[in-house]
Design a protein around this motif. Structure first.
Motif, short mmCIF file in Angstrom:
data_model
loop_
_atom_site.label_atom_id
_atom_site.label_comp_id
_atom_site.label_asym_id
_atom_site.label_seq_id
_atom_site.Cartn_x
_atom_site.Cartn_y
_atom_site.Cartn_z
N LEU A 258 0.83 -1.21 0.00
CA LEU A 258 0.00 0.00 0.00
C LEU A 258 0.86 1.26 0.00
N ILE A 259 1.95 1.26 0.76
CA ILE A 259 2.83 2.43 0.80
C ILE A 259 3.45 2.67 -0.58
N PRO A 264 -5.74 -0.82 -4.67
CA PRO A 264 -6.71 -0.49 -5.72
C PRO A 264 -7.11 0.98 -5.75
N SER A 265 -7.11 1.64 -4.58
CA SER A 265 -7.63 3.01 -4.53
C SER A 265 -6.59 4.04 -4.12
N GLY A 266 -5.36 3.73 -4.31
CA GLY A 266 -4.38 4.71 -3.86
C GLY A 266 -3.11 4.65 -4.68
N GLY A 267 -2.48 5.82 -4.85
CA GLY A 267 -1.19 5.87 -5.52
C GLY A 267 -0.07 5.74 -4.50
N CYS A 342 2.68 5.56 8.36
CA CYS A 342 2.80 5.93 6.95
C CYS A 342 1.47 5.82 6.21
N LEU A 343 0.58 4.97 6.70
CA LEU A 343 -0.67 4.69 5.98
C LEU A 343 -1.87 5.52 6.42
#
Length: 604
Positions: A258-259, A264-267, A342-343
């Motif tokens: 994710l970082i 799916p919903s984040g850069g 970080c998230l």
């Protein structure tokens, strides 16, 4: 024990008490024809039913291990309270079935719960991502020195109660009484509190079913586990703790993805939340708040001392379990919280949700997964939270019952609580804890928050008191060795950080108390009496216990003199010359080993 019981056990080689103190008699009998279950040899339904019934009878004293007893030539009634505490705590009838794996997983079961999966969200909001890492790392250094000091005492004195007994023997009986009761109350209150938390967690999926229905299901689950053999209980904790460890490992991989922008919903996220809204929240006061929360998140690590008398091989098991558990917990906490920082930005509005029914949804782990746009995983993470909460509830019954039993052993609680049955369970103490747990059925009440807030206030600082007592007892024990002309050469395990580690532990615990004082008194810019007493009421209770015991026993000494300490009773008979040769051989073997292996053996 009745005369008929005594007569039925003659000829067995088992010591049966005939004096005023159970376990201290000197008449020898054999184990043939002791009970009906042995006559049936466990065959058939009658034999199994008889075995089941007999398992609840009082344990038959055994002489399977040899312990040093400096009081064996004196009449029991002539012994001082401290001498009786040392003697009784060394003669436990609990089964020695726990291995390193069991100790580690039970401790993880008690320590790895809502502190990581839920409460870390509040810490992120009040302190910021940098404060999370700083707070947990600093507290971890304090915990290591405390754990190895505790390991030294536990290996030397594998007695019931662990640090509650050490405080009585090496500091002062009144201090041991106050700290022991405060600590026992913490776990006693935590049991119903965690059952209610588990019921609230279920509301993530279903708000319609009454919370008391879920409390009943969870209560029966914990009740059954704690009525089984300790080894079965331990294996259950192994499974639940492994689930939490696997979940942490899975989130570590997911967090990195994710970082890096793989959701799916984040850069790409990287460290942008450390820049905006920032690395710190609420300044130095926020850091202090996280510092305090980090300390309480390690609560439960001291359970190793409580389990010391149930270990199969304390010399090998306890040091390894203490060090490896510390590293495992520290790595999980620091790694997970770094990822969370970080998230999830510290100003995320969901972190401020004060609705208890939304407890699961405010978990920063659930928020991080939702932010990534991953469907299904939030429910899985909530299921992990539920398992974590139930694991802590399970551990709380274990811890509370053992501490109450040890307090009874050393004369600090009613004698009935020291009753150990033939499966090695502190039966009466366990039933007492389970009965108190029925208070959890206020889960549907609108007053549950107020009730548990003030119940928790009764023992809110007990973990800090326990850690302080460990460090002080270790210093006092080392002082007694020096004054009595002894040395650490006679110890089978020596703390890596020595006396200076315990001094550091005392200093850090005092810092935590000062930070807790500030945060509790000034939760906002203005002083709040209710907030203060909801935390510091436990200190009032400690003082009442302490001076109440002083008045009761008419003991006005501040601490036991080093020259008067009994540093032998409760220790296993060991051939000291053989032990020294083994230590020399082990050091030579390590000296010829690679550097990485020597470092591993020293720290782990």
């Amino acid at each position: 024990m009745s005369n008929s019981d005594v007569e039925s056990r003659k000829g067995s080689g088992i010591t049966v008490n005939t004096s005023n103190n159970p376990g201290l008699g000197n008449e020898i009998y054999t184990d043939s024809n002791i009970e009906t279950n042995e006559q049936n040899n466990g065959n058939g339904k009658l034999g199994k039913w008889q075995n089941f019934k007999d398992s609840f009878k009082e344990a038959i004293p055994e002489n399977s291990e040899s312990y040093i007893d400096k009081t064996e030539l004196r009449d029991y009634n002539e012994l001082t309270d401290v001498e009786r505490a040392a003697l009784n705590s060394s003669r436990t009838q609990m089964k020695k079935d726990l291995s390193t794996r069991h100790l580690m997983m039970i401790v993880i079961g008690g320590a790895l719960g809502t502190g990581l999966f839920v409460n870390s969200g509040g810490s992120l909001n009040t302190g910021g991502p940098a404060a999370l890492v700083i707070g947990w790392v600093i507290i971890a250094t304090m915990m290591f020195s405390t754990m190895v000091a505790l390991g030294e005492l536990c290996v030397t004195f594998p007695v019931t109660g662990g640090f509650t007994t050490y405080a009585t023997r090496f500091i002062d009986p009144s201090f041991g009484f106050a700290m022991g009761w405060n600590y026992a109350l913490q776990w006693l209150i935590l049991f119903p509190l965690e059952l209610v938390a588990a019921a609230i967690t279920i509301k993530y999926w279903n708000h319609k079913i009454d919370s008391d229905a879920w409390v009943a299901i969870f209560y029966v689950f914990v009740f059954i586990l704690n009525m089984l053999d300790v080894k079965i209980y331990a294996e259950t904790e192994v499974v639940m703790s492994l689930i939490k460890i696997i979940a942490a490992a899975g989130f570590f991989i997911l967090g990195l993805v994710l970082i890096g922008g793989g959701g799916p919903s984040g850069g790409y996220i990287g460290g942008k939340y450390w820049e905006n809204p920032g690395a710190f929240s609420h300044g130095f006061k926020g850091v202090c708040s996280v510092f305090v929360t980090a300390a309480f998140s390690f609560a439960g690590t001291e359970l190793i001392a409580v389990m010391g008398s149930e270990c199969s091989n304390p010399r090998e098991t306890i040091p390894k379990a203490a060090k490896q558990t510390f590293w495992l917990l520290t790595i999980i906490y620091v790694t997970m919280l770094t990822l969370i920082g970080c998230l999830v930005p510290y100003n995320d509005s969901r972190l401020l949700n004060s609705d208890p029914d939304a407890k699961a949804s405010i978990s920063p782990f659930v928020i991080a997964i939702k932010n990534g746009g991953i469907k299904g995983l939030p429910s899985l993470m909530n299921a992990i939270i539920l398992i974590a909460v139930l694991s802590v509830a399970n551990s709380s019954v274990y811890a509370s019952s053992r501490v109450f039993a040890s307090l009874a052993d050393i004369g600090h609680a009613p004698k009935i609580l020291s009753y150990i049955d033939r499966r090695g369970r502190p039966l009466v103490a366990t039933l007492f804890t389970l009965i108190f747990g029925l208070i959890s059925f206020i889960a549907s009440s609108s007053k549950q928050n107020e009730v548990f807030t003030w119940l928790s206030a009764l023992s809110g600082l007990s973990t800090i008191f326990a850690w302080l007592s460990v460090c002080i007892a270790h210093l006092r024990f080392r002082r007694a060795l020096y004054v009595q002309g002894r040395s650490t050469d006679e110890l089978t395990y020596v703390s890596q950080t020595g006396v200076w580690g315990s001094v550091y532990g005392i200093f850090m615990n005092m810092l935590v108390l000062m930070g807790q004082f500030w945060v509790a008194l000034f939760p906002t810019d203005k002083a709040d009496a209710e907030s203060f007493f909801s935390v510091w009421l436990s200190l009032v209770l400690f003082v009442v216990f302490y001076f109440g015991h002083k008045l009761w026993k008419k003991n006005w000494t501040l601490f036991i003199r080093a020259k008067d300490m009994d540093i032998d009773t409760g220790r296993k008979h060991i051939d000291m010359e053989l032990l020294k040769q083994e230590i020399i051989f082990e050091k030579q073997r390590l000296a010829n080993s690679p550097l990485y292996y020597r470092a591993y053996k020293y720290w782990c």
